[in-house]
Design a protein around this motif. Structure first.
Motif, PDB file in Angstrom:
ATOM      1  N   SER A 129      -2.072   4.934   3.409  1.00 27.70           N
ATOM      2  CA  SER A 129      -1.092   3.601   3.200  1.00 27.70           C
ATOM      3  C   SER A 129      -0.756   3.131   4.567  1.00 27.70           C
ATOM      4  CB  SER A 129       0.272   3.640   2.393  1.00 27.70           C
ATOM      5  OG  SER A 129       1.005   4.807   3.067  1.00 27.70           O
ATOM      6  N   PHE A 148       0.773  -1.086   0.172  1.00 27.10           N
ATOM      7  CA  PHE A 148       0.026   0.083   0.037  1.00 27.10           C
ATOM      8  C   PHE A 148       0.975   1.128  -0.020  1.00 27.10           C
ATOM      9  CE2 PHE A 148      -2.153  -3.602   1.768  1.00 27.10           C
ATOM     10  CZ  PHE A 148      -3.579  -3.633   1.126  1.00 27.10           C
ATOM     11  N   SER A 152       3.652  -1.049   3.628  1.00 29.86           N
ATOM     12  CA  SER A 152       3.362   0.092   3.330  1.00 29.86           C
ATOM     13  C   SER A 152       4.333   1.064   3.059  1.00 29.86           C
ATOM     14  CB  SER A 152       2.191   0.997   4.100  1.00 29.86           C
ATOM     15  OG  SER A 152       2.991   1.348   5.334  1.00 29.86           O
TER      16      SER A 152
END
Length: 131
Positions: free
Chosen positions: A15, A6, A35
């Motif tokens: 994220s 993400f 992330s």
């Protein structure tokens, strides 16, 4: 292992929430959410830490990280958070863009709406992909 990345520019809000919700709701331990950002901030936004604690997720010890080619080696999919032209591109990796508003500098009620939108999208993504 095939991880789901993400990503957003600063890795300090959207994220981080998405990766945390993915790891909270996934059903397969072999796949994890991570992330990163293309230009990471020094810390997760305070409002994001606060609203995630409200749903039992502690991001206080998380530090934004840079999306590097080495980090991308275990990634099968990158989900970007509506960062437009600054979204990352990694050759050979599927990229999906979710148009999600940045919670930075938003009132807490708006940040909560963004958090809830992300969690809803994560649950649907997990169900669609059997993660």
């Amino acid at each position: 292992m095939t991880d789901i990345m993400f990503a957003c520019v600063h890795n300090a809000g959207r994220s981080q929430m998405a990766a945390a919700f993915f790891n909270k709701h996934r059903t397969q331990d072999a796949i994890k959410g991570v992330s990163a950002g293309t230009n990471p901030a020094s810390e997760v936004h305070g409002v994001v830490r606060e609203i995630m604690l409200e749903v039992g997720v502690d991001l206080s010890n998380i530090t934004p990280i840079k999306l590097t080619p080495q980090l991308a080696t275990t990634i099968s999919t990158i989900i970007t958070m509506g960062c437009g032209e600054t979204c990352p591109y990694v050759p050979g990796v599927k990229i999906v863009d979710w148009k999600i508003t940045d919670p930075k500098n938003k009132p807490i009620d708006e940040a909560r709406e963004i958090r809830d939108e992300i969690e809803t999208k994560i649950k649907a993504f997990i169900a669609e992909n059997n993660y």
